[in-house]
Write a protein that holds these residues in place. Structure first.
Motif, PDB file in Angstrom:
ATOM      1  N   VAL A 250     -74.565   1.751 -59.277  1.00  0.00           N
ATOM      2  CA  VAL A 250     -73.044   2.332 -59.204  1.00  0.00           C
ATOM      3  C   VAL A 250     -72.536   2.046 -57.818  1.00  0.00           C
ATOM      4  O   VAL A 250     -72.884   2.366 -56.750  1.00  0.00           O
ATOM      5  CB  VAL A 250     -73.151   3.681 -59.282  1.00  0.00           C
ATOM      6  CG1 VAL A 250     -71.470   4.254 -59.334  1.00  0.00           C
ATOM      7  CG2 VAL A 250     -73.740   4.142 -60.694  1.00  0.00           C
ATOM      8  N   PRO A 251     -71.589   1.033 -57.841  1.00  0.00           N
ATOM      9  CA  PRO A 251     -71.132   0.684 -56.429  1.00  0.00           C
ATOM     10  C   PRO A 251     -70.806   1.839 -55.431  1.00  0.00           C
ATOM     11  O   PRO A 251     -70.938   1.509 -54.427  1.00  0.00           O
ATOM     12  CB  PRO A 251     -69.629  -0.146 -56.951  1.00  0.00           C
ATOM     13  CG  PRO A 251     -69.919  -0.469 -58.422  1.00  0.00           C
ATOM     14  CD  PRO A 251     -70.799   0.752 -59.204  1.00  0.00           C
TER      15      PRO A 251
ATOM     16  N   ARG B 219     -73.549  24.608 -54.293  1.00  0.00           N
ATOM     17  CA  ARG B 219     -73.057  23.360 -54.590  1.00  0.00           C
ATOM     18  C   ARG B 219     -73.780  22.343 -55.457  1.00  0.00           C
ATOM     19  O   ARG B 219     -73.295  21.759 -56.399  1.00  0.00           O
ATOM     20  CB  ARG B 219     -72.983  22.604 -53.399  1.00  0.00           C
ATOM     21  CG  ARG B 219     -72.257  21.140 -53.200  1.00  0.00           C
ATOM     22  CD  ARG B 219     -72.073  20.389 -51.934  1.00  0.00           C
ATOM     23  NE  ARG B 219     -73.643  20.486 -51.021  1.00  0.00           N
ATOM     24  CZ  ARG B 219     -73.719  19.958 -49.697  1.00  0.00           C
ATOM     25  NH1 ARG B 219     -72.728  20.007 -49.268  1.00  0.00           N
ATOM     26  NH2 ARG B 219     -74.795  20.076 -49.428  1.00  0.00           N
TER      27      ARG B 219
ATOM     28  N   SER C  66     -71.866  20.012 -63.415  1.00  0.00           N
ATOM     29  CA  SER C  66     -70.736  18.813 -63.703  1.00  0.00           C
ATOM     30  C   SER C  66     -71.670  17.750 -64.428  1.00  0.00           C
ATOM     31  O   SER C  66     -71.054  17.247 -65.386  1.00  0.00           O
ATOM     32  CB  SER C  66     -70.526  18.356 -62.516  1.00  0.00           C
ATOM     33  OG  SER C  66     -69.766  19.334 -61.777  1.00  0.00           O
TER      34      SER C  66
ATOM     35  N   VAL D 204     -63.322  11.372 -66.391  1.00  0.00           N
ATOM     36  CA  VAL D 204     -63.222  10.798 -65.002  1.00  0.00           C
ATOM     37  C   VAL D 204     -62.901  11.986 -63.830  1.00  0.00           C
ATOM     38  O   VAL D 204     -63.547  11.910 -62.961  1.00  0.00           O
ATOM     39  CB  VAL D 204     -61.830   9.933 -65.129  1.00  0.00           C
ATOM     40  CG1 VAL D 204     -61.367   9.645 -63.629  1.00  0.00           C
ATOM     41  CG2 VAL D 204     -62.082   8.710 -65.971  1.00  0.00           C
ATOM     42  N   LEU D 205     -62.538  12.933 -64.385  1.00  0.00           N
ATOM     43  CA  LEU D 205     -62.285  14.214 -63.408  1.00  0.00           C
ATOM     44  C   LEU D 205     -63.457  14.639 -62.892  1.00  0.00           C
ATOM     45  O   LEU D 205     -63.813  15.051 -61.926  1.00  0.00           O
ATOM     46  CB  LEU D 205     -61.192  15.265 -64.074  1.00  0.00           C
ATOM     47  CG  LEU D 205     -59.727  14.587 -63.901  1.00  0.00           C
ATOM     48  CD1 LEU D 205     -58.945  15.856 -64.604  1.00  0.00           C
ATOM     49  CD2 LEU D 205     -59.340  14.604 -62.465  1.00  0.00           C
ATOM     50  N   ILE D 206     -64.213  15.025 -63.938  1.00  0.00           N
ATOM     51  CA  ILE D 206     -65.586  15.502 -63.518  1.00  0.00           C
ATOM     52  C   ILE D 206     -66.483  14.632 -62.668  1.00  0.00           C
ATOM     53  O   ILE D 206     -67.491  14.903 -62.097  1.00  0.00           O
ATOM     54  CB  ILE D 206     -66.467  15.868 -64.972  1.00  0.00           C
ATOM     55  CG1 ILE D 206     -65.713  16.907 -65.861  1.00  0.00           C
ATOM     56  CG2 ILE D 206     -67.879  16.334 -64.654  1.00  0.00           C
ATOM     57  CD1 ILE D 206     -66.168  17.297 -67.031  1.00  0.00           C
TER      58      ILE D 206
ATOM     59  N   ASP E 186     -73.176   5.429 -64.736  1.00  0.00           N
ATOM     60  CA  ASP E 186     -73.025   4.033 -65.134  1.00  0.00           C
ATOM     61  C   ASP E 186     -72.727   4.175 -66.769  1.00  0.00           C
ATOM     62  O   ASP E 186     -71.965   3.357 -67.356  1.00  0.00           O
ATOM     63  CB  ASP E 186     -74.522   3.461 -65.065  1.00  0.00           C
ATOM     64  CG  ASP E 186     -74.485   2.960 -63.639  1.00  0.00           C
ATOM     65  OD1 ASP E 186     -75.542   2.620 -63.432  1.00  0.00           O
ATOM     66  OD2 ASP E 186     -73.634   2.953 -62.809  1.00  0.00           O
TER      67      ASP E 186
ATOM     68  N   ARG F 293     -69.121  12.784 -57.718  1.00  0.00           N
ATOM     69  CA  ARG F 293     -69.043  11.856 -56.571  1.00  0.00           C
ATOM     70  C   ARG F 293     -68.674  12.558 -55.219  1.00  0.00           C
ATOM     71  O   ARG F 293     -69.371  12.083 -54.185  1.00  0.00           O
ATOM     72  CB  ARG F 293     -68.047  10.733 -56.770  1.00  0.00           C
ATOM     73  CG  ARG F 293     -68.751   9.555 -57.754  1.00  0.00           C
ATOM     74  CD  ARG F 293     -67.760   8.324 -57.613  1.00  0.00           C
ATOM     75  NE  ARG F 293     -67.828   7.536 -58.778  1.00  0.00           N
ATOM     76  CZ  ARG F 293     -67.033   7.151 -59.774  1.00  0.00           C
ATOM     77  NH1 ARG F 293     -65.920   7.882 -59.927  1.00  0.00           N
ATOM     78  NH2 ARG F 293     -67.456   6.483 -60.859  1.00  0.00           N
ATOM     79  N   GLN F 294     -67.956  13.318 -55.316  1.00  0.00           N
ATOM     80  CA  GLN F 294     -67.464  13.993 -54.227  1.00  0.00           C
ATOM     81  C   GLN F 294     -68.594  15.064 -53.610  1.00  0.00           C
ATOM     82  O   GLN F 294     -68.840  15.018 -52.400  1.00  0.00           O
ATOM     83  CB  GLN F 294     -66.065  14.904 -54.457  1.00  0.00           C
ATOM     84  CG  GLN F 294     -65.257  15.341 -53.303  1.00  0.00           C
ATOM     85  CD  GLN F 294     -64.142  16.276 -53.929  1.00  0.00           C
ATOM     86  OE1 GLN F 294     -63.750  16.035 -55.012  1.00  0.00           O
ATOM     87  NE2 GLN F 294     -63.660  17.203 -53.237  1.00  0.00           N
ATOM     88  N   ILE F 295     -69.104  15.704 -54.320  1.00  0.00           N
ATOM     89  CA  ILE F 295     -70.359  16.521 -53.954  1.00  0.00           C
ATOM     90  C   ILE F 295     -71.464  15.794 -53.488  1.00  0.00           C
ATOM     91  O   ILE F 295     -71.837  15.917 -52.389  1.00  0.00           O
ATOM     92  CB  ILE F 295     -70.973  17.211 -55.440  1.00  0.00           C
ATOM     93  CG1 ILE F 295     -69.813  18.385 -55.937  1.00  0.00           C
ATOM     94  CG2 ILE F 295     -72.049  18.065 -55.020  1.00  0.00           C
ATOM     95  CD1 ILE F 295     -70.248  18.922 -57.329  1.00  0.00           C
TER      96      ILE F 295
ATOM     97  N   LEU G  38     -73.013  23.528 -58.893  1.00  0.00           N
ATOM     98  CA  LEU G  38     -71.591  23.024 -59.493  1.00  0.00           C
ATOM     99  C   LEU G  38     -71.986  21.651 -59.910  1.00  0.00           C
ATOM    100  O   LEU G  38     -71.707  21.037 -60.754  1.00  0.00           O
ATOM    101  CB  LEU G  38     -70.771  23.032 -58.228  1.00  0.00           C
ATOM    102  CG  LEU G  38     -69.428  22.252 -58.712  1.00  0.00           C
ATOM    103  CD1 LEU G  38     -68.541  23.255 -59.768  1.00  0.00           C
ATOM    104  CD2 LEU G  38     -68.518  21.890 -57.491  1.00  0.00           C
TER     105      LEU G  38
ATOM    106  N   ASN H 299     -65.645  12.334 -60.807  1.00  0.00           N
ATOM    107  CA  ASN H 299     -65.107  12.281 -59.399  1.00  0.00           C
ATOM    108  C   ASN H 299     -65.691  13.509 -58.504  1.00  0.00           C
ATOM    109  O   ASN H 299     -65.900  13.336 -57.205  1.00  0.00           O
ATOM    110  CB  ASN H 299     -63.503  12.125 -59.427  1.00  0.00           C
ATOM    111  CG  ASN H 299     -63.021  10.759 -59.913  1.00  0.00           C
ATOM    112  OD1 ASN H 299     -63.756   9.690 -60.071  1.00  0.00           O
ATOM    113  ND2 ASN H 299     -61.733  10.849 -60.205  1.00  0.00           N
ATOM    114  N   THR H 300     -65.469  14.405 -59.336  1.00  0.00           N
ATOM    115  CA  THR H 300     -66.249  15.905 -58.546  1.00  0.00           C
ATOM    116  C   THR H 300     -67.526  15.638 -58.411  1.00  0.00           C
ATOM    117  O   THR H 300     -67.872  15.996 -57.206  1.00  0.00           O
ATOM    118  CB  THR H 300     -66.060  16.991 -59.805  1.00  0.00           C
ATOM    119  OG1 THR H 300     -64.657  16.987 -60.020  1.00  0.00           O
ATOM    120  CG2 THR H 300     -66.342  18.212 -58.764  1.00  0.00           C
TER     121      THR H 300
ATOM    122  N   GLU I  80     -70.503  14.359 -50.142  1.00  0.00           N
ATOM    123  CA  GLU I  80     -70.860  15.633 -49.086  1.00  0.00           C
ATOM    124  C   GLU I  80     -71.961  15.967 -48.917  1.00  0.00           C
ATOM    125  O   GLU I  80     -72.650  16.347 -47.824  1.00  0.00           O
ATOM    126  CB  GLU I  80     -70.068  17.000 -49.476  1.00  0.00           C
ATOM    127  CG  GLU I  80     -69.969  18.075 -48.477  1.00  0.00           C
ATOM    128  CD  GLU I  80     -69.494  19.238 -49.023  1.00  0.00           C
ATOM    129  OE1 GLU I  80     -68.323  19.520 -49.031  1.00  0.00           O
ATOM    130  OE2 GLU I  80     -70.239  20.259 -49.312  1.00  0.00           O
TER     131      GLU I  80
END
Lengths: 440, 263
Positions: free
Chosen positions: B129-130, B49, B56, B75-77, B185, B82-84, B52, B79-80, B87
């Protein structure tokens, strides 16, 4: 469905500038336009059917080539603006001339395509070459007459719609009212009048007040084919929003939101990326929408927002390879999709120069390949198969030997007949179904 | 990373991510043994992880350097990423709770995750970053319950000191988190304000904490040339981080500078 390879166009250098970036039939199917990375547009015209030579029936030949966009430099941001043609859309034909819209990342242009097959001869003041005559040699007056000449196709820019977009334009769509059209970039959608270039209306704006909060962008948009007040736009999160322009001037609030809930068993870090919709197309009937995300094509009924009515797997064998595809950026490839004229078959591209067709009625699907090796002129395409371990038949291709640099992103289907145009990097393939040339 | 190595790594990642995902859903009431069994596989899952995440970040920075980055891809990267991080934050909490019997090691780990949650607030530039500030609040919320149980042997004045010492001795994990918070940011802000020096912009703030060391060294050198070391110049330059540990580091710097000057 099997097809027959009719024609193949190969651009000269085959490097960079000649990569085909968009393909579009006009409303009758007589003309086919392609745009490329070098900013050029090539228009093909279908030869009329002839009883004398039936075998060249329906061949598409080059009709006109012109430079639509040139590279520009944005001095404010110190950035180059690519001349690559992102989309071409034909206007419905209203007189002898044909018109089309072509766009790069920033500027949309309206082009008028006219034919000239006569020219005036016999001027009084000019000679044949256009030089002024010596007036002393003019003894009598004559009326110029129109004489036939070799067909000349002229393309002139009629409108330039500039400075409407801060972000990259990904879609344009002509309204059924034939007066307006919309252009969409990553965050905004503008409505233009075809005759007015100095202003446009912003109808969708999803830019957050704070760019740090940005999590979703617009990926594609299209007007409804019959209702001039309706349009749809898709997002990078896999949702579709149907908007009604009668509701308000700014259509930030959707009328309908089409979204399929995520399958928790398939969830991964790449779930969002592969759910991003790369293309959305209304059916000819206007009742359905077709969307393409990374692994599937889906058919949505406008009356049902909760989930698509049909889902077809394009290349599900890539699901276990998502991390590799993320690393080499293939996961961000934007594939297009297309309906056939009767909305019974849908088509989309894949890797290894494969493209897939799904028959909605019989639920049968086929994988075909667009390549120079496998298709000589008028050769019949044979179906291909990708094997995923297990038993392997002859001519099967294993997942690991797929060529991910050969991707078919752009495809188009003739509006009424079973003729398809496939763009494979710098080659344009046109396939026809000779067996059933009428819609069934 | 070499191409072959990269391919191999991502092939591994492919299998890891197909298998390891189902362990993602941790409910509070799951039996501890089950989760402990799961944890045996988790160290390598964490490694993958992290890999990854690194990939990213590289992608985000690379597209930052491009002439005109593709906003959708960025944006997609992002978001990935942020997701990582979401988790990882959740898993970090889980690791802490499950090793509470380990004593001292658990305290260190507790402190380090505490830093994770607080670092978004205590960044020198004060940029937030909010998304991460809400994570910070969540983290603190869950931690306050555990603090009462686990931190009973640690007095509160000591915690700030450990915090500060860890901030000075920042290792890569903390750096990475600080870095990509700032990266996100800057990426979104500078996407609007493109400049040719985007790469320098990105890195100029990342290295800010070390910039202070540089000024310290320069300041020290100029002072030693004058014949004496003025330790009082130091707090004015690094007032945000001044504390007793800084002084001990400063003494080391002093020592190093003396060696440099003499040679």
């Amino acid at each position: 469905m099997e097809g027959e390879s009719i024609y193949e166009v190969d651009s000269e250098d085959g490097v960079g500038a000649d990569i085909i970036s968009t393909v579009e039939f006009n409303h009758t199917g007589e003309l086919l336009a392609t745009g490329d990375k070098g900013g050029r547009v090539v228009i093909f015209q279908r030869e009329p059917e002839s009883k004398n030579e039936p075998y060249i029936q329906g061949e598409y030949n080059v009709y006109s080539t012109f430079q639509s966009h040139e590279p520009e430099f944005d001095y404010l941001k110190s950035l180059e603006i690519e001349e690559k043609i992102n989309k071409i859309k034909w206007l419905p034909q209203q007189n002898a001339a044909h018109s089309l819209l072509s766009t790069n990342d920033k500027t949309i242009k309206l082009w008028k395509v006219t034919e000239r097959d006569k020219r005036p001869e016999g001027y009084n003041l000019k000679d044949e070459e256009g030089k002024l005559k010596d007036l002393s040699t003019v003894t009598s007056l004559q009326v110029p007459v129109l004489k036939p000449m070799d067909l000349m196709v002229e393309v002139t820019p009629r409108r330039i719609f500039a400075n409407g977009h801060t972000y990259h334009v990904n879609s344009i769509s002509v309204n059924s009212d034939c007066e307006t059209y919309m252009s969409a970039d990553d965050l905004r959608i503008n409505l233009w009048h075809l005759a007015i270039t100095d202003r446009s209306f912003n109808i969708v704006d999803i830019k957050p007040a704070n760019m740090e909060d940005l999590t979703e962008v617009i990926t594609a948009s299209e007007f409804h084919p019959h209702h001039c007040n309706l349009f749809v736009y898709s997002s990078s999160k896999g949702s579709l929003r149907l908007c009604d322009m009668r509701a308000s001037a700014l259509c930030d609030k959707h009328s309908k939101l089409f979204e399929e809930p995520e399958d928790p068993s398939n969830r991964s870090f790449f779930s969002e990326i592969i759910s991003s919709v790369s293309d959305v197309k209304f059916s000819h009937s206007g009742r359905y929408m077709l969307t393409r995300d990374y692994l599937t094509v889906k058919v949505w009924d406008l009356n049902m927002e909760t989930k698509p009515i049909e889902t077809y797997q394009v290349h599900d064998y890539l699901r276990s390879k998502l991390c590799s595809l993320y690393e080499n950026d293939c996961i961000f490839d934007k594939f297009e999709c297309a309906w056939n004229g009767s909305d019974s078959v849908i088509m989309t591209g894949a890797y290894n120069n494969f493209f897939r067709m799904f028959d909605r009625n019989t639920k049968r699907d086929v994988t075909l390949e667009a390549s120079r090796e496998s298709s000589k002129p008028r050769a019949i395409l044979k179906p291909r198969r990708v094997c995923v371990g297990g038993k392997r038949r002859k001519d099967d291709i294993s997942v690991d030997s797929l060529d991910f640099t050969k991707k078919i992103l752009h495809t188009a289907w003739h509006p009424t007949e079973n003729i398809i145009a496939i763009a494979a990097t710098n080659n344009l393939y046109i396939f026809q179904d000779k067996v059933n040339s009428e819609m069934h | 990373m070499g191409e072959e190595e990269g391919l191999h790594q991502t092939q591994l990642l492919d299998t890891m991510f197909v298998r390891g995902l189902k362990r993602k859903c941790f409910d509070g009431e799951e039996d501890i043994e089950g989760t402990l069994a799961g944890f045996k596989a988790i160290p390598s899952y964490n490694l993958q992880r992290q890999s990854l995440l690194d990939m990213s970040l590289v992608k985000l920075q690379l597209c930052h350097m491009l002439v005109e980055p593709n906003l959708c891809r960025s944006v997609l990267i992002a978001n990935t990423v942020r997701q990582i991080q979401e988790e990882m934050t959740q898993d970090g909490t889980w690791q802490m709770i499950n090793t509470q019997s380990a004593g001292q090691t658990s305290l260190d780990r507790l402190v380090s995750t505490d830093i994770l949650c607080r670092s978004s607030k205590e960044q020198a530039e004060g940029k937030l970053v909010p998304v991460y500030s809400t994570f910070a609040k969540d983290c603190e919320g869950t931690q306050s319950q555990d603090n009462s149980e686990i931190m009973s042997t640690v007095t509160s004045p000591q915690v700030p000191r450990n915090l500060q010492s860890n901030m000075w001795e920042m290792e890569n994990p903390q750096e990475n988190r600080g870095n990509f918070q700032k990266s996100l940011d800057q990426i979104f802000e500078t996407l609007e304000n493109k400049s040719p020096n985007t790469v320098e912009d990105l890195f100029s703030e990342v290295d800010n904490s070390y910039y202070d060391l540089d000024t310290v060294l320069t300041g020290m050198m100029s002072n030693t040339k004058m014949g004496h070391c003025d330790l009082e110049t130091f707090p004015s330059q690094t007032s945000a981080n001044s504390n007793s540990n800084c002084k001990s580091d400063l003494n080391e710097l002093d020592h190093i500078v003396e060696i440099l000057v003499e040679s």
